[in-house]
Design a protein around this motif. Structure first.
Motif, PDB file in Angstrom:
ATOM      1  N   MET A   1       0.607  -0.730   0.241  1.00  0.00           N
ATOM      2  CA  MET A   1       0.192  -0.091  -0.084  1.00  0.00           C
ATOM      3  C   MET A   1       1.080   1.542  -0.262  1.00  0.00           C
ATOM      4  N   GLY A   2       0.143   2.192  -0.899  1.00  0.00           N
ATOM      5  CA  GLY A   2       1.164   3.913  -0.856  1.00  0.00           C
ATOM      6  C   GLY A   2       1.631   4.386   0.816  1.00  0.00           C
ATOM      7  N   ARG A   3       2.177   5.204   0.917  1.00  0.00           N
ATOM      8  CA  ARG A   3       2.793   4.932   2.272  1.00  0.00           C
ATOM      9  C   ARG A   3       2.757   6.916   2.263  1.00  0.00           C
ATOM     10  N   ILE A   4       2.981   7.299   3.531  1.00  0.00           N
ATOM     11  CA  ILE A   4       2.323   8.679   3.398  1.00  0.00           C
ATOM     12  C   ILE A   4       3.495   9.350   4.016  1.00  0.00           C
ATOM     13  N   LEU A   5       3.922  10.495   3.515  1.00  0.00           N
ATOM     14  CA  LEU A   5       5.568  10.914   4.329  1.00  0.00           C
ATOM     15  C   LEU A   5       4.909  11.463   5.743  1.00  0.00           C
ATOM     16  N   LEU A   6       6.557  11.282   6.573  1.00  0.00           N
ATOM     17  CA  LEU A   6       5.921  12.552   7.612  1.00  0.00           C
ATOM     18  C   LEU A   6       6.367  13.601   6.994  1.00  0.00           C
ATOM     19  N   PHE A   7       5.903  14.142   8.497  1.00  0.00           N
ATOM     20  CA  PHE A   7       6.421  16.051   7.950  1.00  0.00           C
ATOM     21  C   PHE A   7       6.899  17.066   9.309  1.00  0.00           C
ATOM     22  N   LEU A   8       7.724  18.059   9.128  1.00  0.00           N
ATOM     23  CA  LEU A   8       8.720  18.888   9.857  1.00  0.00           C
ATOM     24  C   LEU A   8       8.169  19.805  10.009  1.00  0.00           C
ATOM     25  N   VAL A 129      -0.817   8.773  -2.253  1.00  0.00           N
ATOM     26  CA  VAL A 129      -1.489   7.664  -1.916  1.00  0.00           C
ATOM     27  C   VAL A 129      -2.804   7.956  -1.260  1.00  0.00           C
ATOM     28  N   ALA A 130      -3.842   8.686  -1.253  1.00  0.00           N
ATOM     29  CA  ALA A 130      -4.573   8.752  -1.153  1.00  0.00           C
ATOM     30  C   ALA A 130      -5.603   8.483  -2.692  1.00  0.00           C
ATOM     31  N   GLU A 131      -5.181   8.879  -3.447  1.00  0.00           N
ATOM     32  CA  GLU A 131      -5.819   8.365  -4.651  1.00  0.00           C
ATOM     33  C   GLU A 131      -5.527   6.971  -5.274  1.00  0.00           C
ATOM     34  N   GLN A 132      -4.551   6.403  -4.349  1.00  0.00           N
ATOM     35  CA  GLN A 132      -3.896   4.665  -4.523  1.00  0.00           C
ATOM     36  C   GLN A 132      -5.233   4.235  -3.112  1.00  0.00           C
ATOM     37  N   ASN A 133      -5.037   4.205  -2.410  1.00  0.00           N
ATOM     38  CA  ASN A 133      -5.229   3.574  -1.192  1.00  0.00           C
ATOM     39  C   ASN A 133      -6.917   3.749  -1.059  1.00  0.00           C
ATOM     40  N   ILE A 134      -7.600   4.924  -1.489  1.00  0.00           N
ATOM     41  CA  ILE A 134      -9.395   5.100  -1.045  1.00  0.00           C
ATOM     42  C   ILE A 134      -9.922   5.510  -2.390  1.00  0.00           C
ATOM     43  N   ARG A 135      -8.872   5.390  -2.983  1.00  0.00           N
ATOM     44  CA  ARG A 135     -10.090   5.347  -4.812  1.00  0.00           C
ATOM     45  C   ARG A 135      -9.094   4.571  -5.921  1.00  0.00           C
ATOM     46  N   SER A 136      -8.058   3.759  -5.360  1.00  0.00           N
ATOM     47  CA  SER A 136      -7.784   2.809  -6.149  1.00  0.00           C
ATOM     48  C   SER A 136      -7.360   3.882  -7.970  1.00  0.00           C
ATOM     49  N   ASN A 137      -7.252   5.174  -7.534  1.00  0.00           N
ATOM     50  CA  ASN A 137      -6.906   6.199  -9.320  1.00  0.00           C
ATOM     51  C   ASN A 137      -5.652   5.797  -9.354  1.00  0.00           C
ATOM     52  N   TYR A 138      -5.422   4.964 -10.085  1.00  0.00           N
ATOM     53  CA  TYR A 138      -3.501   4.082 -10.064  1.00  0.00           C
ATOM     54  C   TYR A 138      -2.783   5.470 -10.715  1.00  0.00           C
ATOM     55  N   SER A 169       7.306   2.014  -5.798  1.00  0.00           N
ATOM     56  CA  SER A 169       7.096   0.197  -6.643  1.00  0.00           C
ATOM     57  C   SER A 169       6.181   0.111  -6.495  1.00  0.00           C
ATOM     58  N   GLU A 170       5.068   0.394  -5.388  1.00  0.00           N
ATOM     59  CA  GLU A 170       4.199  -0.145  -5.169  1.00  0.00           C
ATOM     60  C   GLU A 170       3.134  -0.001  -5.949  1.00  0.00           C
ATOM     61  N   ILE A 171       3.016   0.913  -6.605  1.00  0.00           N
ATOM     62  CA  ILE A 171       2.135   1.463  -7.990  1.00  0.00           C
ATOM     63  C   ILE A 171       2.056  -0.288  -9.376  1.00  0.00           C
ATOM     64  N   TYR A 172       3.369   0.050  -9.220  1.00  0.00           N
ATOM     65  CA  TYR A 172       3.449  -1.282 -10.437  1.00  0.00           C
ATOM     66  C   TYR A 172       3.481  -2.450  -9.058  1.00  0.00           C
ATOM     67  N   ASN A 177       3.196  -5.416 -12.154  1.00  0.00           N
ATOM     68  CA  ASN A 177       4.606  -5.068 -13.538  1.00  0.00           C
ATOM     69  C   ASN A 177       5.979  -4.716 -11.957  1.00  0.00           C
ATOM     70  N   PHE A 178       6.261  -6.980 -11.926  1.00  0.00           N
ATOM     71  CA  PHE A 178       7.166  -7.059 -10.971  1.00  0.00           C
ATOM     72  C   PHE A 178       8.590  -6.602 -11.005  1.00  0.00           C
ATOM     73  N   PRO A 179       9.194  -6.607 -12.293  1.00  0.00           N
ATOM     74  CA  PRO A 179      10.450  -6.135 -12.468  1.00  0.00           C
ATOM     75  C   PRO A 179      10.427  -4.382 -12.344  1.00  0.00           C
TER      76      PRO A 179
END
Length: 675
Positions: A1-8, A129-138, A169-172, A177-179
């Protein structure tokens, strides 16, 4: 799954950050009420919310909202941007697409006004990440990931770059598309392994990268490598008490255990227990629930004799649990609006219903599964993703070409600067060489002049030593005669007195002549007295000589001259030379019967030759040396006169030649340029 970045935020982590996990959160929460500094309090909210994302998303949401309210009251734009992004992240983890997108876009607007590239990279990635994990809009997710990666590469921060690479990498991986998935995932892992910092975030990201690689190998059914990377990640997550990472890794290991249903179900239950504690609606938590149902379904299909000790042991109970978990996963996905995983879960539920004899339910779920699969994994979607990657590759190539051009321009400027420096060095070297040569020539000239000066001083010293004798001798005789006449006038006869008086008179006259010659010679030796050249008629010189020596009656003079000759020279110098040489000849002929002196002038080419010839006894060898050798010194009036003639002739560029002998007398030839 797509991963969220931290903020500083703008400021570093607090000193209590040597703690980690729940211990860190509890210590910071205890500090909040007593903290009076607004900036420090904002940092406390940030660290508490950040750590809570790995243990309890509701707690993370609570402190993110408190931090947003606090920084808004401070009117601190960067802090407002950070906490807007934190609230968006909490909504993303809970599956609320519209809310997370709203807060992410607010944060991006603030970061753009501040030109905050680091947080622009992280927030843009989180939109993906929101587009991928929630809406599956790759395709949309991939577009945001590449945009975030571009920002991250501007910052040069390997942490940011690695997370963006992980998500690409997660989208692939999802697209099978494993390679490509391994290519980007291993690049992210390599960045994590090169991090020298041993802090909790560095170890957390290394474990996350290992978890992503394990998930790819799981999809590829490369179970040994999936388990290898999974167990490595599990050990690090346990060390840092990262519940989020533990839950994800347990879920991956559950799938990778393949036919070991005891471990498979045990790992899935461990993951579910952690997810239920921290965030049961997380996309990965939902997938783990579905995988738990699939594990029981696979157990039913493989253990047809019901001999496996895994609880429950009956076929019906196992099918019931499998349907329960799959149905729960489908419900959670539908509540979140996520359609990709929901379709996958429906496909598994259709197989279960068919196995249980519920063919109608199996048909409906399979039809829904197939419709979504055709949409999500169509060739059009794959083409869009490939197009996005191609666009990024073109942008990277264009950027590299620009860098190459700048590098070439820089090299050209550097080469030009080097050429200029080399030219300057050559000029400086040439100047130093010329200066050295000039100094050497000057030193050589000075050395020669000093040598000549030393030689001249030595000659003059010897010359004046002799001259002093010539001057003192007649004066001494005169003084002795006067003393004798004063003290003993009767001692000498009248003839002796007359003889000595004549002798003293001659000596005094000679002394006077010597002094006159010496003064004239001294004048010629002084640098400020230089000859003055002018046109001189030779006939005029001869007339002067006739008048000057008119009283020398014992000598027969003759004059011979071609035409009307003229020379260019100093008249006084030339007169003195002729006068001195003639005077020497007159003195040499005092006791000579038939004494003759001939003066002659004639032209030879472009020059005029003046000749003085006598028939006297000739000159001695020492006297002849005076005319040619500066070191030669001869005593007496004649010797001094020859010294003077030599130096005066040199001053007016007059060449003197002499031919002398006892048989024929002496001939002087003076060669001078004509007018």
């Amino acid at each position: 799954m797509g991963r969220i970045l931290l903020f500083l935020l703008l400021f570093p982590v607090l000193s209590s950050a040597q703690k980690q996990g729940r211990a860190l959160i509890d210590s910071l929460v205890a500090r909040l009420p007593a903290e009076g500094n607004d900036t420090v309090k904002a940092r406390l909210y940030r660290v508490i919310a950040d750590e809570s994302f790995f243990s309890n998303v509701d707690q993370a949401m609570h402190y993110s909202r408190l931090g947003l309210r606090h920084t808004t009251g401070m009117n601190w734009p960067r802090g407002i941007g950070v906490f807007n992004a934190y609230v968006g992240r909490a909504h993303s983890d809970k599956g609320d697409y519209d809310s997370c997108r709203y807060y992410f876009l607010k944060a991006i607007t603030i970061y753009k006004s501040l030109n905050d590239t680091w947080n622009l990279a992280s927030t843009t990635n989180n939109l993906g990440v929101a587009e991928q994990n929630i809406r599956s809009n790759y395709p949309a997710a991939m577009r945001y990931y590449f945009e975030g990666l571009a920002y991250a590469e501007v910052t040069g921060d390997n942490y940011l770059i690695g997370l963006c690479l992980d998500n690409v990498s997660e989208i692939y991986r999802v697209q099978k598309n494993f390679p490509k998935a391994l290519q980007f995932g291993q690049r992210a892992l390599a960045l994590r392994q090169r991090q020298s910092s041993p802090d909790i975030n560095a170890r957390r990201e290394l474990a996350a990268a290992l978890t992503s690689i394990a998930a790819i190998y799981t999809e590829m059914k490369n179970w040994p490598k999936a388990r290898q990377h999974g167990f490595q990640a599990l050990g690090i997550h346990k060390e840092i008490d990262n519940k989020d990472g533990l839950a994800k890794t347990y879920g991956n290991l559950s799938v990778a255990m393949q036919q070991d249903f005891g471990q498979k179900i045990s790992y899935a239950l461990n993951a579910k227990k952690i997810w239920d504690e921290i965030n049961p609606r997380h996309l990965t938590a939902v997938s783990n629930v579905a995988n738990l149902g699939i594990a029981y379904l696979d157990l039913v299909r493989s253990d047809t004799l019901q001999q496996s000790p895994v609880y429950p042991t009956s076929r019906a109970a196992r099918l019931q649990l499998a349907e329960k978990y799959l149905t729960e996963a489908i419900r959670l996905s539908a509540d979140k609006g996520e359609i990709g995983d929901q379709a996958h879960f429906r496909g598994s539920l259709a197989e279960l219903q068919a196995l249980a004899g519920n063919f109608k339910g199996a048909y409906e779920n399979f039809r829904l599964y197939q419709a979504v699969q055709d949409s999500l994994y169509s060739q059009e979607a794959k083409n869009k993703i490939a197009g996005l990657e191609g666009k990024r590759e073109i942008e990277l190539r264009d950027k590299q070409l620009q860098i190459n051009r700048l590098t070439i321009d820089g090299q050209r400027r550097q080469q030009l600067a080097l050429l200029v420096c080399v030219g300057l060095l050559l000029v400086i070297g040439g100047l130093l060489y010329w200066q050295g040569r000039s100094r050497k020539r000057t030193n050589t000239t000075l050395l020669h002049l000093n040598q000549e000066l030393d030689e001249a001083n030595q000659v003059k010293a010897r010359f004046f030593a002799i001259l002093s004798h010539d001057l003192r001798s007649p004066i001494a005789n005169l003084i002795n005669f006067l003393h004798l006449q004063q003290t003993s006038p009767d001692l000498l006869t009248s003839d002796q007195v007359s003889f000595h008086q004549q002798k003293i008179t001659d000596a005094a006259e000679g002394l006077l002549d010597t002094m006159e010659l010496m003064l004239l010679w001294s004048k010629s030796q002084m640098q400020q007295f230089r000859p003055t050249a002018k046109v001189i008629r030779v006939e005029k010189l001869f007339e002067y000589m006739k008048r000057f020596f008119a009283e020398a009656t014992h000598v027969q003079f003759s004059f011979e001259m071609q035409d009307d000759l003229q020379v260019v020279s100093d008249e006084d110098y030339l007169r003195t030379i002729l006068q001195n040489l003639t005077s020497n000849a007159v003195k040499a002929l005092q006791n000579q019967p038939d004494a003759r002196i001939a003066w002659e002038a004639r032209r030879e080419g472009d020059e005029v030759v003046l000749i003085i010839r006598d028939n006297g006894p000739g000159l001695s060898e020492n006297q002849l040396q005076v005319l040619h050798n500066s070191d030669a010194v001869v005593s007496g009036k004649t010797g001094f006169g020859l010294h003077m003639v030599r130096d005066l002739a040199r001053s007016i560029a007059c060449r003197i030649a002499v031919d002398s002998g006892a048989d024929f007398g002496t001939e002087f030839r003076l060669t001078i340029g004509k007018a």
